[in-house]
Design an enzyme around this catalytic site. Structure first.
Site, short mmCIF file in Angstrom:
data_model
loop_
_atom_site.label_atom_id
_atom_site.label_comp_id
_atom_site.label_asym_id
_atom_site.label_seq_id
_atom_site.Cartn_x
_atom_site.Cartn_y
_atom_site.Cartn_z
N HIS A 270 -18.50 0.38 7.34
CA HIS A 270 -17.05 0.46 7.57
C HIS A 270 -16.82 1.77 8.32
CE1 HIS A 270 -12.71 -0.05 6.32
NE2 HIS A 270 -12.75 1.21 6.72
N GLU B 204 -8.46 -5.99 4.55
CA GLU B 204 -8.28 -5.59 3.15
C GLU B 204 -7.01 -6.21 2.56
OE1 GLU B 204 -9.63 -1.16 2.83
OE2 GLU B 204 -9.31 -1.64 4.93
N ARG C 213 -2.54 -2.11 -3.51
CA ARG C 213 -3.78 -1.38 -3.28
C ARG C 213 -3.74 -0.13 -4.17
NH1 ARG C 213 -6.28 0.50 2.45
NH2 ARG C 213 -8.21 1.26 1.56
N ASP D 267 -10.24 11.80 16.58
CA ASP D 267 -10.18 10.39 16.98
C ASP D 267 -11.41 10.05 17.83
OD1 ASP D 267 -7.69 8.14 17.41
OD2 ASP D 267 -9.43 8.03 18.75
N ASN E 4 0.88 -1.18 0.00
CA ASN E 4 0.00 0.00 0.00
C ASN E 4 0.91 1.22 0.00
OD1 ASN E 4 -1.91 1.95 0.41
ND2 ASN E 4 -2.72 1.11 2.32
N ARG F 208 -13.60 14.62 8.26
CA ARG F 208 -14.38 14.97 7.06
C ARG F 208 -15.82 15.27 7.44
NH1 ARG F 208 -12.34 9.84 4.31
NH2 ARG F 208 -10.30 10.39 3.52
N ARG G 136 -12.09 7.79 19.92
CA ARG G 136 -11.89 7.47 21.35
C ARG G 136 -11.80 8.74 22.19
NH1 ARG G 136 -7.31 3.17 20.08
NH2 ARG G 136 -7.09 4.75 18.50
N GLY H 30 -16.24 0.47 14.25
CA GLY H 30 -17.29 -0.55 14.10
C GLY H 30 -16.96 -1.85 14.81
N GLU H 31 -15.68 -2.23 14.80
CA GLU H 31 -15.30 -3.49 15.43
C GLU H 31 -15.13 -3.36 16.94
OE1 GLU H 31 -11.71 -5.00 13.48
OE2 GLU H 31 -12.59 -4.44 11.56
N ASN H 32 -14.76 -2.15 17.38
CA ASN H 32 -14.33 -2.02 18.79
C ASN H 32 -15.30 -1.33 19.73
OD1 ASN H 32 -11.63 -3.19 18.67
ND2 ASN H 32 -11.22 -1.52 17.24
N ASN I 217 -11.40 5.87 10.68
CA ASN I 217 -11.09 7.29 10.51
C ASN I 217 -11.86 7.87 9.35
OD1 ASN I 217 -9.55 8.90 12.11
ND2 ASN I 217 -7.70 7.72 11.65
N GLY I 218 -11.83 7.12 8.24
CA GLY I 218 -12.75 7.38 7.13
C GLY I 218 -13.85 6.35 7.26
N HIS J 265 -13.39 2.18 -0.07
CA HIS J 265 -13.39 1.06 0.88
C HIS J 265 -14.00 -0.19 0.25
CE1 HIS J 265 -13.82 4.28 4.27
NE2 HIS J 265 -12.56 3.92 4.19
P1 AMP Z 1 -9.35 2.75 11.37
O1 AMP Z 1 -9.36 3.89 10.39
O2 AMP Z 1 -10.15 1.57 10.91
O3 AMP Z 1 -7.98 2.37 11.84
O4 AMP Z 1 -10.11 3.28 12.69
C1 AMP Z 1 -9.64 4.38 13.43
C2 AMP Z 1 -10.75 4.84 14.37
O5 AMP Z 1 -11.12 3.74 15.21
C3 AMP Z 1 -10.33 5.98 15.30
O6 AMP Z 1 -11.36 6.96 15.33
C4 AMP Z 1 -10.22 5.30 16.66
O7 AMP Z 1 -10.55 6.18 17.72
C5 AMP Z 1 -11.23 4.19 16.55
N1 AMP Z 1 -10.91 3.09 17.48
C6 AMP Z 1 -9.84 2.27 17.44
N2 AMP Z 1 -9.86 1.42 18.49
C7 AMP Z 1 -10.96 1.72 19.22
C8 AMP Z 1 -11.56 1.21 20.43
N3 AMP Z 1 -11.01 0.22 21.09
N4 AMP Z 1 -12.71 1.78 20.82
C9 AMP Z 1 -13.28 2.79 20.15
N5 AMP Z 1 -12.78 3.31 19.01
C10 AMP Z 1 -11.64 2.79 18.55
#
Ligand code: AMP
Length: 396
Positions: free
Chosen positions: A207, A383, A90, A282, A7, A240, A284, A332-334, A210-211, A179
């Site tokens: 998805h 990905e 990518r 961010d 990438n 954004r 979090r 979405g995952e966390n 960040n984006g 994505h």
């Molecule tokens: P990505 O672009 O998929 O790497 O996701 C980044 C985003 O995921 C950021 O806004 C992070 O704050 C959020 N993120 C990562 N880990 C966690 C977590 N454990 N709980 C909540 N948000 C998270």
């Protein structure tokens, strides 16, 4: 088969090296500050990482260093570079030219070049990565995997903008979506977990990182998605704005004297959660501030939740129903709170999550409440693996 996934950014090159027999990541890393000095980090599972400032004048030297580390006696995972069977790249923008991954040849390179006006920051960097690998490994087949390709199945009513038709004809101004590799991966995985062929399902994939983007996947094909000509459209994101009245650009430009492209830059880099919270882009950080009682952080999060809900509702309506909802990527995952808040109030359309299943962590899982008509899943996106699988498929 061993596959290197690349990438490439304008001054960075991220990589993962796969053993395709078991889909294991043997090594991964990043070359940074290419052209501005140089720094490299190379990680092999179970070993201390290699990390050093090294001269990286261009992407070719970065690729040479990746191969050097992959074959190094201490940090390596293969004995010689002949064991790299193929490289998967990518590529951000394939325009309307590519609806799937492609073995790279001169025509594919020319077509990626033609898409530079649509992806002015990323496509030139992706090409640098491709050319560097061609130079260093001239006999190794290479594959381009496009972020836009999965969305090429959208019907015209999804991808057209209601603006003068000649802008579409002359400049290709339309929705492309991004994505795509992630939406394709998680929708296929969702069908597998659901136990039905994707061709029989209506899936909405969220998805959220960040984006962020949402896709409506009907019968295994993308029917609509929330990002547009560029990744600026759709959901509220880290920095954004997502969808806004396009007239806002003109009004800000008139009031501040900034050019349209400067305003668009603000909408890309200084908006979203960052702008509303005034704290951070961010999720979090914004969540922590919201939980501590900060009002602007609270509005920022509520705007994010609402933009996701609105898109889910819209896509269910467009597809004439929904069988499954998927959450993926960093947020979405966390974040179980976000998933719960998005699901809250969508019971009328059959969506309901089980709080205990939702609070679990780690593996891909079904978090639906007992009896919910729509099944909701948390699925880790991958990905790089998807790129490696396409590369294997096209080159073996
Ligand atoms: P990505 O672009 O998929 O790497 O996701 C980044 C985003 O995921 C950021 O806004 C992070 O704050 C959020 N993120 C990562 N880990 C966690 C977590 N454990 N709980 C909540 N948000 C998270």
């Amino acid at each position: 088969m061993h596959i290197l996934v690349i990438n490439a950014g304008s001054s960075s090159l991220k990589y993962q090296f796969f053993n395709m027999d078991n889909h294991e990541v043997l090594a991964k890393g990043i070359c940074e500050r290419i052209g501005f000095g140089g720094h490299m980090r190379h990680q092999v599972a179970g070993k201390v990482a290699y990390e050093a400032d090294i001269e990286l004048p261009d992407h070719s030297v970065a690729v040479e260093n990746v191969l050097k580390q992959l074959t190094d006696s201490s940090y390596g995972v293969i004995s010689d570079m002949g064991m790299v069977d193929a490289v998967g790249h990518r590529v951000l923008h394939g325009g309307a030219k590519f609806s799937g991954s492609m073995v790279i040849n001169d025509d594919v390179i020319a077509a990626i070049e033609e898409c530079i006006p649509l992806g002015p920051l990323h496509n030139p960097a992706n090409l640098m990565g491709i050319r560097a690998c061609q130079q260093v490994m001239p006999n190794v087949p290479q594959v381009a995997v496009f972020d836009t390709a999965f969305h090429q199945s959208m019907p015209e009513q999804s991808y057209m903008y209601a603006i003068p038709y000649e802008y579409y004809e002359q400049y290709g101004i339309r929705k492309y979506g991004f994505h795509g590799t992630s939406h394709r991966y998680v929708s296929a995985r969702c069908a597998e977990m659901f136990g039905k062929p994707a061709e029989e399902l209506k899936i909405i994939t969220c998805h959220l990182g960040n984006g962020s983007s949402v896709a409506a996947v009907k019968n295994g094909k993308c029917y609509d998605t929330s990002m547009g000509l560029t990744p600026l459209d759709g959901l509220v994101m880290g920095t954004r704005s997502g969808s806004i009245d396009p007239a806002v650009v003109g009004v800000i430009s008139e009031r501040t004297g900034k050019s349209a492209s400067e305003v668009v830059d603000i909408l890309n880099k200084k908006s979203g959660l960052l702008a509303i919270s005034g704290i951070s882009g961010d999720y979090r950080d914004v969540s922590a501030a919201d939980e501590a009682g900060d009002h602007r952080a609270h509005i920022a999060r509520e705007m994010l939740f609402q933009s996701i809900k609105r898109t889910i509702g819209g896509y269910a309506a467009e597809m004439g129903g929904v069988d499954a909802l998927v959450f993926t990527a960093g947020i979405g995952e966390n974040n179980d709170y976000l998933r719960q808040r998005v699901a809250d109030g969508l019971e009328f359309m059959g969506i309901a999550v089980d709080p205990a299943k939702n609070a679990g962590r780690g593996e891909d899982r079904d978090i639906s409440a007992e009896g919910a008509r729509v099944r909701t899943f948390v699925i880790s996106t991958d990905e790089e693996l998807m790129i490696a699988m396409d590369t294997e498929e096209l080159t073996k």
